[in-house]
Design a protein around this motif. Structure first.
Motif, PDB file in Angstrom:
ATOM      1  N   PRO A  51       0.803  -1.220   0.000  1.00  7.61           N
ATOM      2  CA  PRO A  51       0.000   0.000   0.000  1.00  7.61           C
ATOM      3  C   PRO A  51       0.838   1.274   0.000  1.00  7.61           C
ATOM      4  O   PRO A  51       0.369   2.324  -0.398  1.00  7.61           O
ATOM      5  CB  PRO A  51      -0.821  -0.090   1.285  1.00  7.61           C
ATOM      6  N   ALA A  52       2.089   1.175   0.443  1.00 13.17           N
ATOM      7  CA  ALA A  52       2.935   2.365   0.475  1.00 13.17           C
ATOM      8  C   ALA A  52       3.593   2.633  -0.870  1.00 13.17           C
ATOM      9  O   ALA A  52       4.228   3.657  -1.060  1.00 13.17           O
ATOM     10  CB  ALA A  52       4.021   2.196   1.544  1.00 13.17           C
ATOM     11  N   ALA A  53       3.459   1.700  -1.818  1.00 12.76           N
ATOM     12  CA  ALA A  53       4.085   1.877  -3.128  1.00 12.76           C
ATOM     13  C   ALA A  53       3.395   2.997  -3.897  1.00 12.76           C
ATOM     14  O   ALA A  53       2.319   3.457  -3.545  1.00 12.76           O
ATOM     15  CB  ALA A  53       4.027   0.575  -3.917  1.00 12.76           C
ATOM     16  N   HIS A  56       0.411   2.459 -10.236  1.00  8.59           N
ATOM     17  CA  HIS A  56      -0.021   1.156 -10.711  1.00  8.59           C
ATOM     18  C   HIS A  56      -1.498   0.886 -10.474  1.00  8.59           C
ATOM     19  O   HIS A  56      -2.058  -0.020 -11.090  1.00  8.59           O
ATOM     20  CB  HIS A  56       0.813   0.054 -10.059  1.00  8.59           C
ATOM     21  N   TRP A  57      -2.143   1.603  -9.597  1.00  2.92           N
ATOM     22  CA  TRP A  57      -3.545   1.356  -9.279  1.00  2.92           C
ATOM     23  C   TRP A  57      -4.468   1.519 -10.482  1.00  2.92           C
ATOM     24  O   TRP A  57      -5.332   0.659 -10.719  1.00  2.92           O
ATOM     25  CB  TRP A  57      -3.989   2.224  -8.107  1.00  2.92           C
ATOM     26  N   ALA A 105     -11.041  -5.857  -4.304  1.00  2.00           N
ATOM     27  CA  ALA A 105     -11.684  -5.134  -3.197  1.00  2.00           C
ATOM     28  C   ALA A 105     -10.820  -5.217  -1.945  1.00  2.00           C
ATOM     29  O   ALA A 105     -10.647  -4.215  -1.237  1.00  2.00           O
ATOM     30  CB  ALA A 105     -13.076  -5.696  -2.938  1.00  2.00           C
ATOM     31  N   ALA A 106     -10.272  -6.402  -1.668  1.00  2.00           N
ATOM     32  CA  ALA A 106      -9.385  -6.539  -0.509  1.00  2.00           C
ATOM     33  C   ALA A 106      -8.162  -5.650  -0.668  1.00  2.00           C
ATOM     34  O   ALA A 106      -7.747  -4.953   0.259  1.00  2.00           O
ATOM     35  CB  ALA A 106      -8.962  -8.001  -0.344  1.00  2.00           C
ATOM     36  N   LEU A 107      -7.618  -5.646  -1.861  1.00  2.00           N
ATOM     37  CA  LEU A 107      -6.445  -4.821  -2.154  1.00  2.00           C
ATOM     38  C   LEU A 107      -6.796  -3.336  -2.083  1.00  2.00           C
ATOM     39  O   LEU A 107      -6.048  -2.535  -1.512  1.00  2.00           O
ATOM     40  CB  LEU A 107      -5.937  -5.172  -3.555  1.00  2.00           C
ATOM     41  N   GLY A 108      -7.945  -2.975  -2.641  1.00  2.00           N
ATOM     42  CA  GLY A 108      -8.376  -1.580  -2.623  1.00  2.00           C
ATOM     43  C   GLY A 108      -8.599  -1.062  -1.212  1.00  2.00           C
ATOM     44  O   GLY A 108      -8.250   0.073  -0.893  1.00  2.00           O
ATOM     45  N   HIS A 109      -9.152  -1.914  -0.346  1.00  2.00           N
ATOM     46  CA  HIS A 109      -9.391  -1.482   1.025  1.00  2.00           C
ATOM     47  C   HIS A 109      -8.082  -1.242   1.768  1.00  2.00           C
ATOM     48  O   HIS A 109      -8.023  -0.398   2.661  1.00  2.00           O
ATOM     49  CB  HIS A 109     -10.257  -2.500   1.763  1.00  2.00           C
ATOM     50  N   HIS A 110      -7.033  -1.957   1.402  1.00  2.00           N
ATOM     51  CA  HIS A 110      -5.718  -1.690   2.005  1.00  2.00           C
ATOM     52  C   HIS A 110      -5.232  -0.292   1.626  1.00  2.00           C
ATOM     53  O   HIS A 110      -4.473   0.322   2.371  1.00  2.00           O
ATOM     54  CB  HIS A 110      -4.683  -2.731   1.553  1.00  2.00           C
ATOM     55  N   ARG A 111      -5.660   0.164   0.461  1.00  2.00           N
ATOM     56  CA  ARG A 111      -5.245   1.497  -0.001  1.00  2.00           C
ATOM     57  C   ARG A 111      -6.110   2.573   0.647  1.00  2.00           C
ATOM     58  O   ARG A 111      -5.595   3.474   1.282  1.00  2.00           O
ATOM     59  CB  ARG A 111      -5.349   1.580  -1.525  1.00  2.00           C
ATOM     60  N   SER A 112      -7.434   2.486   0.419  1.00  2.00           N
ATOM     61  CA  SER A 112      -8.358   3.477   0.983  1.00  2.00           C
ATOM     62  C   SER A 112      -9.785   3.037   0.675  1.00  2.00           C
ATOM     63  O   SER A 112     -10.020   2.178  -0.172  1.00  2.00           O
ATOM     64  CB  SER A 112      -8.113   4.861   0.371  1.00  2.00           C
ATOM     65  N   TRP A 113     -10.730   3.681   1.366  1.00  2.00           N
ATOM     66  CA  TRP A 113     -12.138   3.414   1.070  1.00  2.00           C
ATOM     67  C   TRP A 113     -12.490   3.871  -0.340  1.00  2.00           C
ATOM     68  O   TRP A 113     -13.337   3.270  -0.998  1.00  2.00           O
ATOM     69  CB  TRP A 113     -13.037   4.097   2.096  1.00  2.00           C
ATOM     70  N   LEU A 114     -11.853   4.920  -0.807  1.00  2.00           N
ATOM     71  CA  LEU A 114     -12.100   5.399  -2.166  1.00  2.00           C
ATOM     72  C   LEU A 114     -11.700   4.337  -3.184  1.00  2.00           C
ATOM     73  O   LEU A 114     -12.413   4.094  -4.160  1.00  2.00           O
ATOM     74  CB  LEU A 114     -11.333   6.703  -2.417  1.00  2.00           C
ATOM     75  N   ARG A 153     -10.195  -9.095   3.774  1.00  2.00           N
ATOM     76  CA  ARG A 153      -9.365  -8.034   4.359  1.00  2.00           C
ATOM     77  C   ARG A 153      -9.396  -8.110   5.884  1.00  2.00           C
ATOM     78  O   ARG A 153      -8.396  -7.858   6.552  1.00  2.00           O
ATOM     79  CB  ARG A 153      -9.873  -6.670   3.878  1.00  2.00           C
ATOM     80  N   ALA A 154     -10.530  -8.513   6.435  1.00  2.00           N
ATOM     81  CA  ALA A 154     -10.666  -8.589   7.888  1.00  2.00           C
ATOM     82  C   ALA A 154      -9.818  -9.707   8.485  1.00  2.00           C
ATOM     83  O   ALA A 154      -9.507  -9.678   9.674  1.00  2.00           O
ATOM     84  CB  ALA A 154     -12.131  -8.791   8.258  1.00  2.00           C
ATOM     85  N   VAL A 155      -9.434 -10.679   7.662  1.00  2.00           N
ATOM     86  CA  VAL A 155      -8.671 -11.820   8.163  1.00  2.00           C
ATOM     87  C   VAL A 155      -7.235 -11.447   8.508  1.00  2.00           C
ATOM     88  O   VAL A 155      -6.668 -11.948   9.464  1.00  2.00           O
ATOM     89  CB  VAL A 155      -8.706 -12.978   7.134  1.00  2.00           C
ATOM     90  N   GLY A 156      -6.651 -10.545   7.732  1.00  2.00           N
ATOM     91  CA  GLY A 156      -5.254 -10.209   8.004  1.00  2.00           C
ATOM     92  C   GLY A 156      -4.894  -8.809   7.579  1.00  2.00           C
ATOM     93  O   GLY A 156      -5.573  -8.202   6.750  1.00  2.00           O
ATOM     94  N   ASP A 157      -3.812  -8.304   8.165  1.00  2.00           N
ATOM     95  CA  ASP A 157      -3.363  -6.953   7.838  1.00  2.00           C
ATOM     96  C   ASP A 157      -2.437  -6.918   6.630  1.00  2.00           C
ATOM     97  O   ASP A 157      -2.165  -5.854   6.094  1.00  2.00           O
ATOM     98  CB  ASP A 157      -2.639  -6.325   9.039  1.00  2.00           C
ATOM     99  N   ARG A 158      -1.922  -8.058   6.235  1.00  2.00           N
ATOM    100  CA  ARG A 158      -1.016  -8.091   5.089  1.00  2.00           C
ATOM    101  C   ARG A 158      -1.829  -8.186   3.807  1.00  2.00           C
ATOM    102  O   ARG A 158      -2.716  -9.039   3.695  1.00  2.00           O
ATOM    103  CB  ARG A 158      -0.078  -9.270   5.192  1.00  2.00           C
ATOM    104  N   PRO A 159      -1.535  -7.336   2.837  1.00  2.00           N
ATOM    105  CA  PRO A 159      -2.325  -7.341   1.600  1.00  2.00           C
ATOM    106  C   PRO A 159      -2.362  -8.692   0.895  1.00  2.00           C
ATOM    107  O   PRO A 159      -3.416  -9.114   0.429  1.00  2.00           O
ATOM    108  CB  PRO A 159      -1.634  -6.281   0.739  1.00  2.00           C
TER     109      PRO A 159
END
Length: 198
Positions: free
Chosen positions: A8-10, A14-15, A45-54, A165-171
């Motif tokens: 998510p910090a990258a 690429h998004w 969706a899991a990946l997007g939520h790691h980035r932001s709600w947007l 996404r709720a299962v883990g903090d790692r993307p």
């Protein structure tokens, strides 16, 4: 690119490409059912939520738009080519799953409900689209009514992505779990449908 997306910090460069890839995967998978399109939406969706709600919202919008576009294209192909080679094959496949006249009658009475159900149940979409194309269901009405099923489908699979996404903090863990949830949901609904048909 995948490693950048999973970080998510990258850079955010690429998004947009990931969204284009999602769009292409859903369209191709909906026209040629070889890709698990629901799992693709769940993973993004899991990946997007790691980035932001947007970003999560963008996934839902892109997934719904792609599903809608693919349905409209397939409906148009069935409408125009009902008596040509590909149209005949799709019609034959649809007739194997159920009677087109019966589906056409359901569409005329409860079009949005029938379209939502066909979108969420694996293997039900093509027979319903074939029924719409061959039983005189109006094209403009289809174009309007099909928006709701596309959005419901994208939201349902995005919700599975949020569960991942709720299962883990790692993307990468979230994406793997979201894909598993998406595949399991498709497989389970397909199994239930086959058991009910028996």
């Amino acid at each position: 690119m995948l490693t950048d997306l999973l970080d998510p910090a990258a850079h955010a460069d690429h998004w947009p490409w990931a969204l284009v890839l999602l769009l292409a995967a859903v369209v191709v998978g909906a026209l040629l059912p070889v890709l698990p399109t629901g799992a693709a939406v769940s993973a993004m969706a899991a990946l997007g939520h790691h980035r932001s709600w947007l970003s999560l919202g963008e996934v839902v919008v892109v997934g719904a738009a792609a599903a809608y576009a693919a349905d409209v294209v397939l409906y148009a192909l069935l409408l125009r080519g009902a008596h040509t080679g590909p149209g005949r094959r799709l019609r034959r496949r649809a007739e194997e799953h159920g009677r087109l006249d019966e589906l056409g009658a359901r569409l005329s009475r409860h079009d949005v409900t029938t379209l939502v159900t066909s979108r969420l149940l694996p293997g039900a979409r093509i027979p319903v689209l074939a029924a719409a194309a061959t039983t005189g269901y109006p094209a403009v009405r289809f174009a309007v009514a099909n928006a709701v099923p596309a959005v419901c489908w994208a939201v349902a699979y995005a919700a599975l992505g949020l569960a991942g996404r709720a299962v883990g903090d790692r993307p990468w863990v979230s994406v793997a779990v979201a894909v598993a949830f998406g595949l399991a949901a498709s497989g389970l609904t397909g199994l239930v449908r086959r058991l009910r048909a028996r």
